[in-house]
Scaffold this motif. Structure first.
Motif, short mmCIF file in Angstrom:
data_model
loop_
_atom_site.label_atom_id
_atom_site.label_comp_id
_atom_site.label_asym_id
_atom_site.label_seq_id
_atom_site.Cartn_x
_atom_site.Cartn_y
_atom_site.Cartn_z
N VAL A 152 30.00 -22.01 -41.05
CA VAL A 152 29.18 -22.42 -39.64
C VAL A 152 28.16 -21.70 -39.32
CG1 VAL A 152 29.86 -23.17 -37.37
CG2 VAL A 152 31.66 -23.61 -39.03
N GLN A 153 27.16 -22.16 -39.02
CA GLN A 153 25.95 -21.37 -38.30
C GLN A 153 26.18 -21.58 -36.84
OE1 GLN A 153 21.93 -22.49 -39.02
NE2 GLN A 153 21.40 -20.48 -38.64
N CYS A 154 26.10 -20.02 -36.21
CA CYS A 154 26.24 -20.11 -34.73
C CYS A 154 25.00 -19.96 -34.24
CB CYS A 154 26.78 -18.69 -34.34
SG CYS A 154 28.49 -18.67 -35.05
N VAL A 155 24.06 -21.38 -33.87
CA VAL A 155 23.02 -21.36 -33.32
C VAL A 155 22.51 -20.99 -32.01
CG1 VAL A 155 22.34 -23.22 -35.22
CG2 VAL A 155 23.47 -24.07 -32.91
N GLN A 156 23.78 -20.95 -31.30
CA GLN A 156 23.58 -20.58 -29.84
C GLN A 156 24.63 -19.53 -29.10
OE1 GLN A 156 23.30 -23.96 -27.30
NE2 GLN A 156 23.84 -22.86 -25.61
N ARG A 157 24.08 -18.70 -28.62
CA ARG A 157 25.21 -17.67 -28.05
C ARG A 157 26.31 -18.26 -27.13
NH1 ARG A 157 25.64 -17.38 -22.40
NH2 ARG A 157 24.01 -18.90 -21.72
N GLY A 158 27.27 -17.83 -26.95
CA GLY A 158 28.32 -18.66 -25.80
C GLY A 158 29.59 -18.02 -26.36
N CYS A 159 30.57 -18.54 -25.61
CA CYS A 159 32.07 -18.23 -25.80
C CYS A 159 32.87 -19.71 -26.14
CB CYS A 159 32.68 -17.86 -24.45
SG CYS A 159 34.58 -17.57 -24.54
N TYR A 160 33.38 -19.81 -27.69
CA TYR A 160 33.58 -20.91 -27.97
C TYR A 160 35.23 -21.10 -28.37
CZ TYR A 160 28.70 -21.61 -29.13
OH TYR A 160 27.29 -21.77 -28.87
N ARG A 161 35.80 -21.79 -27.83
CA ARG A 161 37.27 -21.77 -27.80
C ARG A 161 37.85 -23.09 -28.58
NH1 ARG A 161 37.82 -20.02 -21.13
NH2 ARG A 161 37.50 -17.95 -21.70
N LEU A 162 38.86 -23.06 -29.45
CA LEU A 162 39.23 -23.95 -30.21
C LEU A 162 40.79 -24.17 -29.44
CD1 LEU A 162 38.83 -23.19 -33.96
CD2 LEU A 162 37.61 -24.67 -32.41
N LEU A 164 45.65 -25.08 -30.13
CA LEU A 164 44.99 -23.89 -30.74
C LEU A 164 44.84 -22.97 -29.60
CD1 LEU A 164 42.94 -26.03 -33.18
CD2 LEU A 164 44.97 -24.88 -33.79
N GLN A 165 44.80 -21.79 -30.35
CA GLN A 165 44.29 -20.56 -29.33
C GLN A 165 43.36 -19.63 -30.06
OE1 GLN A 165 48.12 -18.54 -27.93
NE2 GLN A 165 48.33 -20.03 -26.24
N GLU A 166 42.14 -20.20 -30.24
CA GLU A 166 41.15 -19.41 -31.01
C GLU A 166 40.02 -19.49 -30.21
OE1 GLU A 166 41.43 -17.95 -34.20
OE2 GLU A 166 43.32 -18.25 -34.04
N GLN A 167 39.17 -18.21 -30.10
CA GLN A 167 38.10 -17.89 -29.39
C GLN A 167 36.94 -17.24 -30.17
OE1 GLN A 167 38.06 -16.84 -24.92
NE2 GLN A 167 37.30 -14.82 -26.05
N LEU A 168 35.65 -17.62 -30.23
CA LEU A 168 34.78 -17.18 -30.84
C LEU A 168 33.79 -16.69 -29.79
CD1 LEU A 168 33.34 -16.24 -33.60
CD2 LEU A 168 32.32 -18.56 -33.39
N ILE A 169 33.23 -15.28 -29.78
CA ILE A 169 32.37 -14.74 -28.98
C ILE A 169 30.93 -14.75 -29.73
CG2 ILE A 169 31.46 -12.88 -27.75
CD1 ILE A 169 33.56 -14.23 -26.24
N VAL A 170 29.89 -15.21 -29.46
CA VAL A 170 28.62 -15.21 -30.16
C VAL A 170 27.58 -14.41 -29.17
CG1 VAL A 170 26.75 -16.61 -30.98
CG2 VAL A 170 28.99 -17.45 -31.57
N TYR A 171 27.19 -13.26 -29.62
CA TYR A 171 26.23 -12.58 -28.75
C TYR A 171 25.04 -13.15 -28.76
CZ TYR A 171 29.89 -8.89 -29.46
OH TYR A 171 31.19 -8.40 -29.35
N PRO A 172 24.16 -12.93 -27.63
CA PRO A 172 22.81 -13.15 -27.76
C PRO A 172 22.14 -12.25 -28.73
CG PRO A 172 23.15 -12.00 -25.80
CD PRO A 172 24.36 -12.32 -26.41
N LYS A 173 21.01 -12.79 -29.21
CA LYS A 173 20.28 -11.95 -30.38
C LYS A 173 19.40 -11.11 -29.72
CE LYS A 173 17.63 -12.14 -34.57
NZ LYS A 173 17.03 -13.16 -35.91
N PRO A 174 19.27 -9.82 -29.50
CA PRO A 174 18.26 -9.19 -28.59
C PRO A 174 16.79 -9.53 -29.35
CG PRO A 174 20.12 -7.81 -29.10
CD PRO A 174 20.62 -9.02 -29.88
#
Length: 363
Positions: free
Chosen positions: A110-120, A142-152
């Motif tokens: 999976v490519q993370c194309v946008q910053r955000g907080c993604y929850r399954l 499900l209790q999964e969370q993915l934090i995608v930081y913004p790219k500085p």
């Protein structure tokens, strides 16, 4: 008689297998889904891992797993699954077939194309028997969370105002007056805050005198992001990509300031994913941990106005005490915003505007 017995046997087999799948079909089926990391940066590729286990002797002729995922997560391929994509969300379907007492693991890039907080939060499982006589449905939490930081943005893309701190950098630190180191008094100068006046010295000298302060490398910077994309905006942000670029730009400035040992904070008139209606505010701090915590808060930022930007600046102006500079990252400048920035300057703080347009194309 042979054909009759064959038909009766076939009917009996159909009924028996229908009853078996009805009673036992999904009772011992276990499904899980998770990411191989909990934090990553915008643009990174990660893995989403699906695990299916059948703890029964009864085989699973077919099992379909369905869930909704944000379009900010883009799958590199669609082998063994199907993705129906909308504007903001995509419907993800995986198909499995598994014998008894077996387990299966699938890994999707999976490519993370946008910053955000993604929850399954859940996935729905649908299974059936060999002949389509019975279907069973089950919801799996499900209790999964993915934090995608913004790219500085890259340091080369950061163009700080010529009248700001970069002219005062010495050995990669900002050198400014420290309010706690007082070495004497001096004549009042235009721009000195009223709270700096030494009234006893003023009475003796017969003219306004202010505290003479020594210099130190300790200094604070607050990066303030405006999520409004144009002046006079109501509630809806139309040009979200411009604001996303502003977030990347703010992240780049904070990264640069942190690397120089500067105490830096972040604020925005958008709100946290879990705290609607309240502007985002991260106090000033230094070090890698504070920088990463700030990035996480930026990941959770929702591009929706919690308060007008000039109102946020007014609230911050009331709370400023020690010397601090504000760097306003905004797509536009209005009379109201400029008036608050002038007030901040008159009280001895710095206030500078960085147009988001300056960062377009930097990511």
């Amino acid at each position: 008689m042979g054909i009759h017995w064959f038909i009766l046997s076939a009917v009996a087999v159909l009924i028996i297998q229908w009853q078996l799948f009805k009673r036992l079909g999904m009772k011992k089926v276990h499904y899980s889904r998770n990411f191989n990391t909990t934090h990553c940066f915008e643009g990174d590729r990660i893995e989403m891992v699906e695990k299916l286990a059948n703890h029964s002797m009864l085989p699973l002729p077919w099992l379909r797993v369905e869930s909704q995922l944000h379009t900010g997560l883009r799958f590199d391929s669609e082998f063994n699954f199907d993705v129906s994509q909308g504007q903001f969300y995509q419907n993800h379907k995986s198909l499995f077939s598994l014998m008894g007492y077996k387990q299966l693991t699938r890994r999707h890039t999976v490519q993370c194309v946008q910053r955000g907080c993604y929850r399954l939060t859940s996935a729905s499982l649908t299974s059936g028997d060999l002949f389509g006589l019975h279907k069973a449905w089950m919801n799996v939490p499900l209790q999964e969370q993915l934090i995608v930081y913004p790219k500085p943005v890259d340091r080369s893309e950061i163009h700080l105002p010529s009248n700001s701190w970069q002219g005062d950098i010495s050995v990669k630190r900002w050198i400014v007056e420290d309010p706690f180191y007082i070495t004497g008094v001096r004549d009042y100068q235009q721009g000195d805050p009223l709270k700096a006046i030494n009234w006893n010295a003023t009475a003796r000298a017969g003219k306004l005198q202010v505290h003479q302060r020594d210099y130190t490398a300790d200094y604070r910077l607050m990066v303030v992001l405006n999520v409004e994309d144009h002046a006079g905006m109501w509630d809806t942000v139309n040009d979200t990509e411009t604001i996303e670029q502003g977030i990347r730009y703010a992240a780049g400035i904070i990264q640069y300031a942190s690397e120089q040992g500067l105490e830096v904070g972040f604020a925005a008139n958008g709100h946290d994913l879990d705290v609607p209606g309240r502007p985002v505010h991260v106090g000033t701090g230094s070090g890698h941990e504070h920088f990463m915590a700030t990035l996480e808060q930026m990941s959770r930022l929702v591009i929706a106005r919690a308060v007008p930007f000039d109102t946020l600046l007014e609230q911050m102006a009331e709370e400023l005490d020690a010397r601090c500079d504000l760097l306003v990252v905004s797509a536009f400048m209005s009379d109201k915003i400029n008036a608050v920035m002038e007030r901040i300057r008159s009280e001895g703080h710095g206030a500078h505007w960085m147009p988001i347009d300056a960062a377009k194309g930097a990511a």
